[in-house]
Design a protein around this motif. Sequence first.
Motif, PDB file in Angstrom:
ATOM      1  N   ILE A 205      31.875 -52.030  -2.229  1.00  0.00           N
ATOM      2  CA  ILE A 205      31.115 -50.776  -2.227  1.00  0.00           C
ATOM      3  C   ILE A 205      29.629 -51.112  -2.243  1.00  0.00           C
ATOM      4  N   ASP A 206      28.953 -50.677  -1.197  1.00  0.00           N
ATOM      5  CA  ASP A 206      27.521 -50.935  -1.023  1.00  0.00           C
ATOM      6  C   ASP A 206      26.798 -49.702  -1.538  1.00  0.00           C
ATOM      7  N   TYR A 207      26.162 -49.820  -2.695  1.00  0.00           N
ATOM      8  CA  TYR A 207      25.474 -48.633  -3.234  1.00  0.00           C
ATOM      9  C   TYR A 207      24.241 -48.993  -4.032  1.00  0.00           C
ATOM     10  N   SER A 208      23.461 -47.982  -4.303  1.00  0.00           N
ATOM     11  CA  SER A 208      22.187 -48.042  -5.019  1.00  0.00           C
ATOM     12  C   SER A 208      21.076 -48.555  -4.091  1.00  0.00           C
ATOM     13  N   ALA A 209      20.977 -49.870  -3.908  1.00  0.00           N
ATOM     14  CA  ALA A 209      20.086 -50.466  -2.912  1.00  0.00           C
ATOM     15  C   ALA A 209      18.673 -49.895  -2.869  1.00  0.00           C
ATOM     16  N   PRO A 210      17.947 -49.931  -3.997  1.00  0.00           N
ATOM     17  CA  PRO A 210      16.540 -49.521  -3.953  1.00  0.00           C
ATOM     18  C   PRO A 210      15.689 -50.592  -3.261  1.00  0.00           C
ATOM     19  N   ASN A 211      14.420 -50.302  -3.090  1.00  0.00           N
ATOM     20  CA  ASN A 211      13.535 -51.211  -2.368  1.00  0.00           C
ATOM     21  C   ASN A 211      12.495 -51.806  -3.309  1.00  0.00           C
ATOM     22  N   VAL A 212      12.259 -53.101  -3.154  1.00  0.00           N
ATOM     23  CA  VAL A 212      11.329 -53.817  -4.024  1.00  0.00           C
ATOM     24  C   VAL A 212       9.918 -53.228  -3.921  1.00  0.00           C
TER      25      VAL A 212
ATOM     26  N   GLY B 293      16.959 -39.874  -4.103  1.00  0.00           N
ATOM     27  CA  GLY B 293      18.077 -40.273  -3.243  1.00  0.00           C
ATOM     28  C   GLY B 293      18.844 -41.436  -3.850  1.00  0.00           C
ATOM     29  N   HIS B 294      18.099 -42.353  -4.471  1.00  0.00           N
ATOM     30  CA  HIS B 294      18.772 -43.497  -5.105  1.00  0.00           C
ATOM     31  C   HIS B 294      19.601 -43.062  -6.307  1.00  0.00           C
ATOM     32  N   LEU B 295      19.239 -41.933  -6.897  1.00  0.00           N
ATOM     33  CA  LEU B 295      20.075 -41.385  -7.963  1.00  0.00           C
ATOM     34  C   LEU B 295      21.461 -41.100  -7.400  1.00  0.00           C
TER      35      LEU B 295
ATOM     36  N   ASN C  26      24.781 -54.592  -4.247  1.00  0.00           N
ATOM     37  CA  ASN C  26      23.502 -53.906  -4.313  1.00  0.00           C
ATOM     38  C   ASN C  26      22.570 -54.537  -3.272  1.00  0.00           C
ATOM     39  N   HIS C  27      22.515 -53.888  -2.114  1.00  0.00           N
ATOM     40  CA  HIS C  27      21.820 -54.393  -0.921  1.00  0.00           C
ATOM     41  C   HIS C  27      20.340 -54.007  -1.030  1.00  0.00           C
ATOM     42  N   ILE C  28      19.658 -54.574  -2.010  1.00  0.00           N
ATOM     43  CA  ILE C  28      18.274 -54.151  -2.247  1.00  0.00           C
ATOM     44  C   ILE C  28      17.359 -54.561  -1.079  1.00  0.00           C
TER      45      ILE C  28
ATOM     46  N   GLY D  63      15.803 -57.010  12.210  1.00  0.00           N
ATOM     47  CA  GLY D  63      15.644 -55.750  11.462  1.00  0.00           C
ATOM     48  C   GLY D  63      16.842 -55.408  10.593  1.00  0.00           C
ATOM     49  N   TYR D  64      16.787 -54.184  10.124  1.00  0.00           N
ATOM     50  CA  TYR D  64      17.786 -53.605   9.230  1.00  0.00           C
ATOM     51  C   TYR D  64      19.208 -53.765   9.791  1.00  0.00           C
ATOM     52  N   ALA D  65      19.378 -53.484  11.087  1.00  0.00           N
ATOM     53  CA  ALA D  65      20.717 -53.471  11.684  1.00  0.00           C
ATOM     54  C   ALA D  65      21.330 -54.867  11.716  1.00  0.00           C
TER      55      ALA D  65
ATOM     56  N   THR E  85      20.654 -57.318   9.734  1.00  0.00           N
ATOM     57  CA  THR E  85      21.004 -57.680   8.357  1.00  0.00           C
ATOM     58  C   THR E  85      22.336 -57.043   7.975  1.00  0.00           C
ATOM     59  N   ASP E  86      22.538 -55.813   8.411  1.00  0.00           N
ATOM     60  CA  ASP E  86      23.808 -55.158   8.103  1.00  0.00           C
ATOM     61  C   ASP E  86      24.986 -55.829   8.808  1.00  0.00           C
ATOM     62  N   LEU E  87      24.753 -56.325  10.013  1.00  0.00           N
ATOM     63  CA  LEU E  87      25.836 -57.059  10.693  1.00  0.00           C
ATOM     64  C   LEU E  87      26.167 -58.335   9.926  1.00  0.00           C
TER      65      LEU E  87
ATOM     66  N   ARG F  21      21.323 -39.114   6.460  1.00  0.00           N
ATOM     67  CA  ARG F  21      20.539 -39.394   7.668  1.00  0.00           C
ATOM     68  C   ARG F  21      20.826 -40.767   8.256  1.00  0.00           C
ATOM     69  N   GLN F  22      21.455 -41.636   7.487  1.00  0.00           N
ATOM     70  CA  GLN F  22      21.767 -42.959   8.028  1.00  0.00           C
ATOM     71  C   GLN F  22      23.141 -43.011   8.713  1.00  0.00           C
ATOM     72  N   ALA F  23      23.790 -41.856   8.854  1.00  0.00           N
ATOM     73  CA  ALA F  23      25.134 -41.822   9.441  1.00  0.00           C
ATOM     74  C   ALA F  23      25.163 -42.479  10.822  1.00  0.00           C
TER      75      ALA F  23
ATOM     76  N   HIS G 270      23.135 -44.738  12.131  1.00  0.00           N
ATOM     77  CA  HIS G 270      22.967 -46.192  12.014  1.00  0.00           C
ATOM     78  C   HIS G 270      24.298 -46.870  11.698  1.00  0.00           C
ATOM     79  N   PHE G 271      25.027 -46.323  10.708  1.00  0.00           N
ATOM     80  CA  PHE G 271      26.270 -46.982  10.309  1.00  0.00           C
ATOM     81  C   PHE G 271      27.349 -46.843  11.381  1.00  0.00           C
ATOM     82  N   ALA G 272      27.442 -45.684  12.011  1.00  0.00           N
ATOM     83  CA  ALA G 272      28.446 -45.509  13.066  1.00  0.00           C
ATOM     84  C   ALA G 272      28.230 -46.550  14.161  1.00  0.00           C
TER      85      ALA G 272
HETATM   86  N1  ARG Z   1      17.486 -49.890   0.968  1.00  0.00           N
HETATM   87  C1  ARG Z   1      17.983 -48.805   1.744  1.00  0.00           C
HETATM   88  C2  ARG Z   1      17.282 -47.497   1.334  1.00  0.00           C
HETATM   89  O1  ARG Z   1      16.669 -47.420   0.297  1.00  0.00           O
HETATM   90  C3  ARG Z   1      19.472 -48.587   1.603  1.00  0.00           C
HETATM   91  C4  ARG Z   1      20.368 -49.737   2.019  1.00  0.00           C
HETATM   92  C5  ARG Z   1      21.785 -49.299   2.170  1.00  0.00           C
HETATM   93  N2  ARG Z   1      22.707 -50.345   2.475  1.00  0.00           N
HETATM   94  C6  ARG Z   1      22.816 -50.980   3.620  1.00  0.00           C
HETATM   95  N3  ARG Z   1      23.716 -51.915   3.738  1.00  0.00           N
HETATM   96  N4  ARG Z   1      22.084 -50.688   4.663  1.00  0.00           N
HETATM   97  O2  ARG Z   1      17.403 -46.522   2.058  1.00  0.00           O
END
Ligand code: ARG
Length: 544
Positions: free
Chosen positions: A112-119, A126-128, A152-154, A300-302, A304-306, A328-330, A332-334
């Motif tokens: 489960i990939d969740y939370s993932a805040p940004n440094v 939203g992170h809540l 936690n994919h920070i 980029g982001y994509a 890294t997700d791969l 809104r990221q639907a 991207h993930f699809a």
């Molecule tokens: N850090 C991203 C954000 O704050 C969320 C990352 C979600 N996870 C992922 N594998 N892309 O929006």
Amino acid sequence: MPSLPSIISQRIADVAGIDPELRPATKPQFGHFQSNVALRLAKAEGRSPREVAQSIVERLDLGDLCEPLEIAGPGFINIRLSSEVLARAASELLADPHIGIVQVESPRTVVIDYSAPNVAKQMHVGHLRTTIIGDCFNRVLRAQGHRVIAQNHIGDWGTQFGMLVEQVLVEDLDVGTLDLPAAEALYKRANAHFQADPAFADAARLRVVALQSGDQRTHAIWRQLIDVSMAGFNQTYARLHVLLSDDDIAGESSYNDDLPVIARDLEQRGIATIDDGALVVWVERFDAPLIVRKRDGGFGYACTDLAAMRRRVGQMHADRIIYVTDARQAGHFAQMFAVARVAGYLPDGVEARHVGYGMVLGNDGKPFRTRDGSAATLTDLLDAAEQEASPEIALAAIKYADLSNGIQKDYVFDAERMVQTTGDTGPYLQYAHARINQILRRAEAEQIGFGGVTVLGEPAEQGLALLLTRFGETVAEVADTLQPHRLCGYLFELATAYSTFYEQCPVLRSEGEVRASRLALCAVTREVLARGLDLLGIEAPERM
Ligand code: ARG
């Protein structure tokens, strides 16, 4: 063990040939369940629905599970469970350490990939949502016996670190002395500097290169920025009582070495092609390609997700991967899933699901903001709720409001309403739990013992017992559909059924076997409420 309704449902299906679609009876005099299966079959069979119902009932063997079945109105089948069977089922819950939650035969490995805040940025509202929702999935799937790996994919990598580190050097800052809000302030200064001063912008770009090539000083400052940010995130996690720990951190930077490998792999196999200098993958049904490597050579982001997908499947052996981010990221993930399927990083047997959630709105229906009008951080939101109630109640209020609505929907953060102990709120459920506890404490003080549930004479007792036996299947439904509001709805219904029971059936003021049985019913209700709340990440206080 399958629940009583599902056993009955199966037996009817065996006779009727179709799913009886059992519905809770609309009135107590109709029994516990109703089925319109005969009405649905009648046309095709060329007989009246009542005749069809009659023939189903005659062929059906429900043993001693139910009272004799009744055919009502145009041809409904009314089903009333035998109260002995119901009592036994409720008692079994009391003895079951899992309280009816079915343990899966073959546990899956679920990431489960969740939370993932940004440094260097505070967690926002939203992170809540991702943190609370992801944690609920974590608890529910664990409760069924799955192996759950939280990830936690920070956001700890990217060109922004060039300007951040450069700004630290310009200001001669000791990053170790910063807290997260101060790191965010630094971010804002760095950004403004970058916009205003071309020389600084050039230096920041060179700093990105230094970071990528592992320059020691640059690397150390980057590391410190992560550390101060993590300390801030961990404070919030502690405040939220979530399961996440440092062991679950797998930030974007942890995939850096894999990115060129992914790019080469996709390019060599002809899956990715060069398009205007960038390396991209086209998949059907998407207007734009997925960008693996940008024109400037950056990943980029994509991508890294791969890489994360490949590691989760290849090294962690995930059977199911769940991503919890805002809706809104639907897209991207699809697209990322589609590319991962084509590339074989996501084999057919592995399920990937994106769970998108809606926004948190203020009373004005616009994105939640603080009093002074700035975008609210997660801390602001927790503070706002704690103005209305104790931390324990405020947290219950927030989590319940977040989970009870259908997570894809936006919801209004109305702290005053959410902390009420009446209505469909978290504190109402906590209060129900505390009230039951009070009765059981009193019974204990008066040395009134009890065993199992043995008599269920009153409709209110039966209704409560019936609901209690549905806990397990409700949890299973949440696990399959990833819709926590079903559990919230169930618990609310349970607390309401308990209140009706409490009004209509004296507990301590009754006597003998009836009193013992009612106390046992109270005890099961308390267990189910406490366990259910726990699966939502909400504490069940003993007293309130
Ligand atoms: N850090 C991203 C954000 O704050 C969320 C990352 C979600 N996870 C992922 N594998 N892309 O929006």
